[in-house]
Design a protein around this motif. Sequence first.
Motif, PDB file in Angstrom:
ATOM      1  N   SER A  99      43.832  42.651  39.456  1.00  0.00           N
ATOM      2  CA  SER A  99      43.280  41.343  39.088  1.00  0.00           C
ATOM      3  C   SER A  99      42.636  40.646  40.280  1.00  0.00           C
ATOM      4  O   SER A  99      42.741  39.432  40.450  1.00  0.00           O
ATOM      5  N   ARG A 100      41.951  41.432  41.089  1.00  0.00           N
ATOM      6  CA  ARG A 100      41.169  40.878  42.189  1.00  0.00           C
ATOM      7  C   ARG A 100      39.698  41.210  41.966  1.00  0.00           C
ATOM      8  O   ARG A 100      39.372  42.242  41.369  1.00  0.00           O
ATOM      9  N   PRO A 101      38.786  40.371  42.452  1.00  0.00           N
ATOM     10  CA  PRO A 101      37.352  40.590  42.193  1.00  0.00           C
ATOM     11  C   PRO A 101      36.855  41.925  42.734  1.00  0.00           C
ATOM     12  O   PRO A 101      37.379  42.447  43.728  1.00  0.00           O
ATOM     13  N   THR A 102      35.851  42.456  42.082  1.00  0.00           N
ATOM     14  CA  THR A 102      35.296  43.741  42.520  1.00  0.00           C
ATOM     15  C   THR A 102      34.651  43.632  43.893  1.00  0.00           C
ATOM     16  O   THR A 102      34.624  44.607  44.641  1.00  0.00           O
ATOM     17  N   PHE A 103      34.149  42.447  44.248  1.00  0.00           N
ATOM     18  CA  PHE A 103      33.460  42.333  45.542  1.00  0.00           C
ATOM     19  C   PHE A 103      34.414  42.390  46.732  1.00  0.00           C
ATOM     20  O   PHE A 103      33.981  42.499  47.869  1.00  0.00           O
ATOM     21  N   VAL A 104      35.733  42.330  46.464  1.00  0.00           N
ATOM     22  CA  VAL A 104      36.699  42.544  47.554  1.00  0.00           C
ATOM     23  C   VAL A 104      37.450  43.861  47.356  1.00  0.00           C
ATOM     24  O   VAL A 104      38.444  44.117  48.020  1.00  0.00           O
ATOM     25  N   GLY A 105      36.975  44.685  46.419  1.00  0.00           N
ATOM     26  CA  GLY A 105      37.576  45.991  46.205  1.00  0.00           C
ATOM     27  C   GLY A 105      38.522  46.086  45.033  1.00  0.00           C
ATOM     28  O   GLY A 105      39.142  47.129  44.818  1.00  0.00           O
ATOM     29  N   GLY A 106      38.652  45.010  44.265  1.00  0.00           N
ATOM     30  CA  GLY A 106      39.548  45.032  43.115  1.00  0.00           C
ATOM     31  C   GLY A 106      38.892  45.611  41.875  1.00  0.00           C
ATOM     32  O   GLY A 106      37.701  45.924  41.859  1.00  0.00           O
ATOM     33  N   LEU A 107      39.704  45.731  40.797  1.00  0.00           N
ATOM     34  CA  LEU A 107      39.169  46.207  39.515  1.00  0.00           C
ATOM     35  C   LEU A 107      38.455  45.099  38.759  1.00  0.00           C
ATOM     36  O   LEU A 107      37.694  45.383  37.830  1.00  0.00           O
ATOM     37  N   GLY A 108      38.733  43.835  39.100  1.00  0.00           N
ATOM     38  CA  GLY A 108      37.974  42.741  38.521  1.00  0.00           C
ATOM     39  C   GLY A 108      38.581  42.057  37.324  1.00  0.00           C
ATOM     40  O   GLY A 108      37.953  41.176  36.731  1.00  0.00           O
ATOM     41  N   PHE A 109      39.815  42.429  36.910  1.00  0.00           N
ATOM     42  CA  PHE A 109      40.455  41.754  35.789  1.00  0.00           C
ATOM     43  C   PHE A 109      40.839  40.327  36.173  1.00  0.00           C
ATOM     44  O   PHE A 109      41.052  40.012  37.346  1.00  0.00           O
TER      45      PHE A 109
END
Length: 634
Positions: A376-386
């Motif tokens: 549940s972290r943004p894709t722009f910091v390497g997360g999956l974006g949920f």
Amino acid sequence: MSQVQPYSLFTDFDIDLFKAGKHFRLYEKLGAHLIEVDGVKGTYFAVWAPSARSVSVVGDFNYWIQGEHLLQVRWDSSGIWEGFIPGLEKGTTYKYKIQSNNGGVITEKADPFALYCEHPPHTASVIWDLNYDWKDKNWMETRKGHNDLDKPYSVYEVHLGSWKRNAEGKFLTYLELATELVNYVKETGFTHVEFMPIMEYPYDPSWGYQLVGYFAPTSRFGKPQDFMVLVDKLHQAGIGVILDWVPSHFPEDSHGLGFFDGSNLFEHPDRRKGYHPDWKSLVFNYGRNEVRAFLISNAIFWLQQYHVDGLRVDAVASMLYLDYSRNEGEWEPNIFGGRENLDTISFLKDFNEAVYSNFEGVQTIAEESTSFSMVSRPTFVGGLGFGMKWMMGWMHDTLEYFQKETVYRKYHQNDLTFSMTYAFSENFMLPLSHDEVVYGKKSIAGRMPGDEWQKFANLRLLYGYMFTHPGSKLLFMGSEFGQSAEWNFEGSLDWHLLQYDLHEGIKKTITDLNALYKTYPALHEKQFSPEGFEWINYSDHQNAVMSYIRKGHNSKEDVVVVCNFTQVVREKYRIGLPQKGKLEEIFNSDASVYGGSGVLNSSKLVIEASPYDGREYSVELTLPPLSVTVYKFS
């Protein structure tokens, strides 16, 4: 009936996007569309079947005869077959009969983009439109204020087929639910409803998790526009709508997506990646661009066409790991030698980016049960974006603890306190879901120990602890009034239990906890931030008591929570506090109105300048038996 006429809704740009896996509104092109060509009304069909030698539209209109209405394949190697059939009207049933290049295999398939399907066990698609006059403008314009991560998010999880049935034991329709369910959710105070899959599925015991009609609300409960009415009415009542979404697998039913054009079109051709051993189902090929476009288009479809406010993505863990439920030798490592499915990771990032870039005020929620990082972290910091992730560890540890007899709880307090060591590593939702009330696990109420009074006191304590713990909340239907039996998808909830005071008391508890959660900013404004939580004392194992502070943006609105996990009333129980003044009790799960014993802290409690728990000030409380008490500063 006229023969198929050449026609196309596709531009060259559409085809380029499709091939690149970046066309996220394929439902506007593929499928069956009621249109008018040169003044003639009819239906345009388009289907992706690159391994087909021929594709026929068959139905009652041509006696299901192959070859009567042949579509034409596009010249651009997209694998799309299309054409316009004059005179075909809304309500006409149809399928695609596909002859494959692979040995001449013939398959008869429902339309993957059908907007409406026949009532199971019938399997044909139905020509339909999505014309509807929405009346939820106010909600759609303001829903960001309801759905943001710093807002209360209390979810009522519903299986439409078994929430309530009529006097004859039949399903309530979407239109009936638009009155009864909406009124009930509004009464109990939940902020959102989450529907277990409502996309068309052939097999009732799958609860909807084995889909064949990804773009069609199941016809079990009515027409597509009837489901729109249900969503519309929920929005008008100020209630958000989340759909369970299943991009993880699909069934092998002969009319479904499997072996669609005589080839492994939607499923991965390598059985080690394309077959799920747990569910005996097929797994999407996340590395194929057109499949990615199909799935992301489906997510966008529900958000766009049905005004849905969020998608809870099912079985994410099974998608992320190549060795999920597989023994040694049954899976192949990725190119780096790891067990992560790199295609899935890329797909999920694309999915979340597409959702959040196209819609304001929506959330995606991952049912992910492993320690995979940054879900549940943004894709722009390497997360999956949920936006959120289910906190399965909290659910497991908490239910394990609550099942224990109270005399043993002092030895297991770490089961509860452990969740705070990782509570802010993700944006966690606390789920007490349908999975916890089936397959011999008992109902949530049925897991509670002790005599009848203690069982209900424990249940109120559990819910009070849940609603004051950091994170958003999810509760499966029936749990809000203490359903005694396990969930049975073939029947109705046991609504008759509400005639008994203890069950009505549980419902009243949940209603008031929802109000508390929404009313006090300290319980939701920083629910995903370590700044929103502070322990007072987590180490009083001997008394099985925990105390903590929940914080919002304004420190003057902080609330104090004390949990007593035994049936012993603890008088003159002292806790340390960071400020002077007075404490006022604003919630007590032992109140007689809930079926409790009525041990209250009724007057304002004076905070003394007496150091305790490492703090400068302290106060003495009376802790009711098996209770959560919540206080505000005044």
